[in-house]
Design a protein around this motif. Structure first.
Motif, short mmCIF file in Angstrom:
data_model
loop_
_atom_site.label_atom_id
_atom_site.label_comp_id
_atom_site.label_asym_id
_atom_site.label_seq_id
_atom_site.Cartn_x
_atom_site.Cartn_y
_atom_site.Cartn_z
N VAL A 1 1.59 7.45 -6.36
CA VAL A 1 0.54 8.48 -6.41
C VAL A 1 0.10 8.75 -4.98
O VAL A 1 -0.62 7.94 -4.37
CB VAL A 1 -0.67 8.02 -7.27
N PRO A 2 0.51 9.85 -4.38
CA PRO A 2 0.27 10.09 -2.95
C PRO A 2 -1.19 10.03 -2.53
O PRO A 2 -1.49 9.63 -1.41
CB PRO A 2 0.84 11.50 -2.73
N GLN B 1 0.84 -1.20 0.00
CA GLN B 1 0.00 0.00 0.00
C GLN B 1 0.88 1.26 0.00
O GLN B 1 0.57 2.24 -0.69
CB GLN B 1 -0.91 0.01 1.22
N GLN B 2 1.98 1.20 0.75
CA GLN B 2 2.88 2.35 0.79
C GLN B 2 3.56 2.55 -0.55
O GLN B 2 3.76 3.69 -1.00
CB GLN B 2 3.94 2.16 1.89
N GLN B 3 3.89 1.44 -1.23
CA GLN B 3 4.49 1.57 -2.56
C GLN B 3 3.53 2.26 -3.53
O GLN B 3 3.95 3.08 -4.36
CB GLN B 3 4.87 0.19 -3.10
N VAL B 4 2.23 1.94 -3.42
CA VAL B 4 1.23 2.59 -4.26
C VAL B 4 1.21 4.09 -3.98
O VAL B 4 1.20 4.93 -4.90
CB VAL B 4 -0.17 1.97 -4.03
N ILE C 1 1.59 0.96 -10.81
CA ILE C 1 0.70 0.44 -9.76
C ILE C 1 0.09 -0.89 -10.20
O ILE C 1 -0.07 -1.82 -9.39
CB ILE C 1 -0.40 1.47 -9.44
N MET C 2 -0.21 -1.00 -11.48
CA MET C 2 -0.75 -2.25 -12.00
C MET C 2 0.22 -3.41 -11.77
O MET C 2 -0.19 -4.53 -11.43
CB MET C 2 -1.07 -2.10 -13.49
N LYS C 3 1.51 -3.15 -11.91
CA LYS C 3 2.51 -4.19 -11.68
C LYS C 3 2.50 -4.64 -10.22
O LYS C 3 2.63 -5.84 -9.92
CB LYS C 3 3.90 -3.68 -12.07
N ILE C 4 2.32 -3.72 -9.30
CA ILE C 4 2.24 -4.08 -7.87
C ILE C 4 1.06 -5.02 -7.64
O ILE C 4 1.17 -6.02 -6.93
CB ILE C 4 2.11 -2.81 -7.00
N GLY D 1 -7.61 9.94 -10.56
CA GLY D 1 -7.53 10.47 -11.91
C GLY D 1 -6.18 11.04 -12.28
O GLY D 1 -5.94 11.40 -13.45
N GLN D 2 -5.26 11.12 -11.30
CA GLN D 2 -3.94 11.67 -11.59
C GLN D 2 -3.22 10.85 -12.67
O GLN D 2 -2.40 11.38 -13.42
CB GLN D 2 -3.10 11.70 -10.31
N VAL D 3 -3.53 9.55 -12.76
CA VAL D 3 -2.82 8.69 -13.72
C VAL D 3 -3.25 8.99 -15.16
O VAL D 3 -2.59 8.54 -16.10
CB VAL D 3 -3.07 7.19 -13.41
#
Length: 698
Positions: free
Chosen positions: A347-348, A340-343, A372-375, A360-362
């Motif tokens: 994107v904060p 979760q922290q990596q996500v 994030i999809m890779k995580i 929507g920032q992505v």
């Protein structure tokens, strides 16, 4: 049935058409036109005494004029000429017959008798008959189209891996087009019509053993051979071929069976539900659901578990998916705190739980979404993954920013089910499907479909692990006595079969009732004894908590007056007294003899709850202990038996043994009984007792 039984129908090398037409739009012309168009490699033999050539092929005056046997004969003549055509086909040693013509069992009794004569003649000759009143069959890989299905005039889809079988020609034809539009491609098709010979079950069994068929889609309106259908579904499950079936219509069980709660609750529809669940077939409620599941099964492997990971730039879509998960039996495990922290590091303002909301920032930097999809993909706590991407599939430029990363992750995790929900062009959809990624425009439909696929996978794995778990039968099943089976006789029979009953006494008078109560010990329950009254409480025939001789005397007079007022013609033989049993949960154990599938066991909460909540489950009899335990655990009220709110849990082993024993009794007397019911069976923390029994003959 062997895997080759229906080969003459689905794999013929030569086909004769009696009633062949030069008009490719007529019933006798369409099969010829379809096979010429698709390139059927076998011989097509038009039969028409008025023509020497039909659609460019030599025509024969009769089947005998062909001069050699044929694998299949299509009959497309007026109803009055069909029996003669069948006899001609049999005389020429045809191996299979497809009858398009109508005017038989669907019309009147005379038509039904003609249909039965044809079926008997074909059966005696060992010839497979499909129809009459059917639109026919086809197999795409061999380009065999023994059908006049109108949908084929508009489009012939390339061969695929979905078999479709339908009792309705019109529904089957519509499903062919509807599923084709969804991307489904078919291996075989059969519309069984009146089912004088081959029925839906036969086709399911054959398709389950066909190497070119991966999933079977079925439309069913009724069933004349329950055991045949059960066996076909079990064959498909054993061979890991998902069956998605839409069963429509329902019927009453009959007045005799409906005299018990078990009978009245076991409408044919609910019995079909139980059979499908037992055999691992998914019952679809709509044609669109049927199509979506067939599509999904044809592309993706079934999930290995019910853990779904969702990634979306929209929090609202995450809520939609979460709601659908609850309905579909899926769970949404959270990502571990470190992930979760990596996500959030990417994107904060993202939410790294599950559903993973990238925000929507992505949209301004697709690489953020890809990271994030890779995580999400790399976390091993998900069995399926759903990615929502709004309208990205409509823009070639935006889709290109996600495409390669998504496909690479798909290849790295081949064991997972992966679905994508977005608006997309047909080209993008084809790219997804080529990577075994399911496409849905609606994320809720995607989630529900994943839930159904998960259920199908679990059913297949459970079947592979099934073992016989039947306990040794302690006592031989007692024979049924002649005459009316009143409560006392029912109790005697079921006790002899091994079911535990609470102590009781029968009283023919108030004096005997008082004496019986003293012998049993106060407080007691008193119930009217009459073979004519199935539901005693409905007519005031049950009195609880009688704590003294005087209470029994007063209750006797009042109860008899109430019952006679409600049932003046009933044969009232006295009353039955039993000790009050406290601290338990009332359940109902029953059997109804279904006219299609035979004896079906029922379990649920008992007493008045069975009428109010109708929280019951059915299963074929006889049961083993594992099946009985599963029935018990499947009711919504199971927490009441499992120690809810600090209450001592019921003796579930005792309850399961009682269900097994009753199922063995029911199966042993299936030819004689309409229904059996024990209501209530009081489940105690240790042991349990049957209190009231009802047996109804056929």
């Amino acid at each position: 049935m062997t895997s080759h039984t229906l080969d003459p129908l689905f794999c013929p090398a030569s086909i004769a058409v009696i009633g062949a037409s030069s008009d490719p739009r007529k019933i006798g012309g369409r099969p010829i036109a379809y096979m010429l168009r698709s390139g059927f490699a076998g011989r097509i033999l038009p039969i028409n005494p008025k023509q020497t050539e039909i659609q460019g092929l030599p025509a024969f005056a009769s089947l005998a004029a062909v001069g050699h046997p044929v694998d299949q004969v299509i009959i497309a003549v007026a109803g009055a000429l069909v029996e003669q055509a069948v006899e001609e086909a049999l005389a020429q040693n045809a191996r299979s017959i497809v009858v398009f013509s109508s005017g038989f069992g669907e019309i009147d009794d005379e038509g039904k008798r003609a249909q039965e004569r044809m079926a008997r003649r074909c059966r005696d000759a060992g010839v497979q008959l499909i129809g009459p009143n059917c639109i026919g069959i086809f197999s795409t890989r061999s380009a065999m189209y023994s059908t006049f299905m109108s949908a084929l005039e508009h489009e012939m889809f390339e061969p695929g891996n979905v078999g479709i079988v339908s009792q309705s020609g019109a529904i089957g034809s519509y499903l062919y087009g509807l599923a084709g539009d969804r991307g489904v491609r078919f291996s075989h098709f059969a519309a069984t019509g009146n089912e004088a010979g081959v029925d839906v079950a036969d086709c399911i069994e054959w398709m389950a053993q066909d190497p070119h068929t991966r999933v079977i889609l079925a439309y069913l309106e009724g069933c004349g051979h329950g055991e045949r259908l059960r066996r076909a579904l079990q064959t498909a499950r054993a061979r890991r071929k998902p069956v998605i079936v839409m069963k429509v219509g329902s019927s009453a069980q009959g007045a005799a069976a409906a005299a018990s709660h078990t009978g009245s609750l076991a409408g044919a529809d609910q019995v079909f539900d139980s059979i499908f669940a037992e055999c691992g077939a998914w019952r679809a409620q709509t044609m669109q659901e049927l199509v979506d599941l067939a599509y999904a099964c044809s592309i993706s492997a079934l999930p290995l578990g019910n853990r779904l990971g969702v990634i979306t730039p929209s929090g609202g879509v995450g809520v939609i998916a979460a709601d659908a998960c609850e309905q579909a039996g899926l769970v949404l495990p959270h990502l571990p705190p470190a992930l979760q922290q990596q996500v959030k590091d990417i994107v904060p303002y993202a939410s790294g739980v599950n559903p993973v909301d990238t925000t929507g920032q992505v949209l301004s930097d697709r690489q953020l979404f890809n990271r994030i999809m890779k995580i999400v993909f790399d976390f091993d706590g998900f069995d399926s993954i759903l990615s929502f991407n709004a309208s990205i599939g409509k823009s070639a430029a935006e889709w290109a920013k996600v495409r390669e990363d998504l496909f690479a992750l798909r290849r790295q995790h081949p064991q997972r089910l992966v679905a994508s929900s977005m608006r997309a062009s047909p080209e993008v959809v084809r790219e997804l499907e080529a990577q075994n990624i399911l496409y849905f425009s609606d994320p809720a439909v995607a989630t529900r479909t994943i839930g159904a696929l998960t259920w199908l996978g679990a059913a297949q794995r459970a079947a592979a692990l099934e073992t016989t778990d039947a306990p040794a039968q302690a006592l031989p099943m007692p024979a049924l006595p002649a005459g009316v089976l009143g409560e006392a006789a029912a109790r005697t029979l079921l006790e002899a079969a091994g079911l535990p009953f609470a102590p009781q006494r029968v009283a023919a008078s108030a004096e005997q009732a008082m004496q019986a109560a003293e012998e049993l010990g106060f407080p007691v329950v008193m119930k009217v004894l009459s073979p004519d009254i199935a539901h005693k409480s409905d007519v005031g025939g049950v009195v609880l908590n009688l704590a003294s001789r005087e209470a029994v005397l007063t209750a006797w007079s009042a109860m008899m007056a109430r019952v006679r007022g409600h049932c003046p013609q009933a044969d009232i033989q006295g009353a039955v007294l039993s000790p009050m049993i406290s601290g338990g949960t009332e359940t109902v154990l029953g059997m109804v003899n279904d006219p299609v599938f035979g004896p079906m066991m029922m379990f649920g909460l008992g007493g008045i709850f069975v009428e109010i909540f109708q929280d019951v489950k059915f299963h074929s009899a006889p049961l083993d202990l594992a099946q009985a335990r599963a029935m018990i655990a499947a009711i919504k009220g199971f927490p009441l038996l499992d120690g809810a709110r600090g209450k001592a849990p019921a003796d579930l082993d005792c309850l399961a043994r009682a269900l097994v024993t009753l199922s063995q009794f029911a199966a042993a007397h299936a030819d004689s009984l309409a229904s059996v019911e024990i209501n209530p069976f009081i489940a105690l923390p240790q042991g349990g007792y049957a209190v009231d029994a009802l047996i109804i003959r056929k």
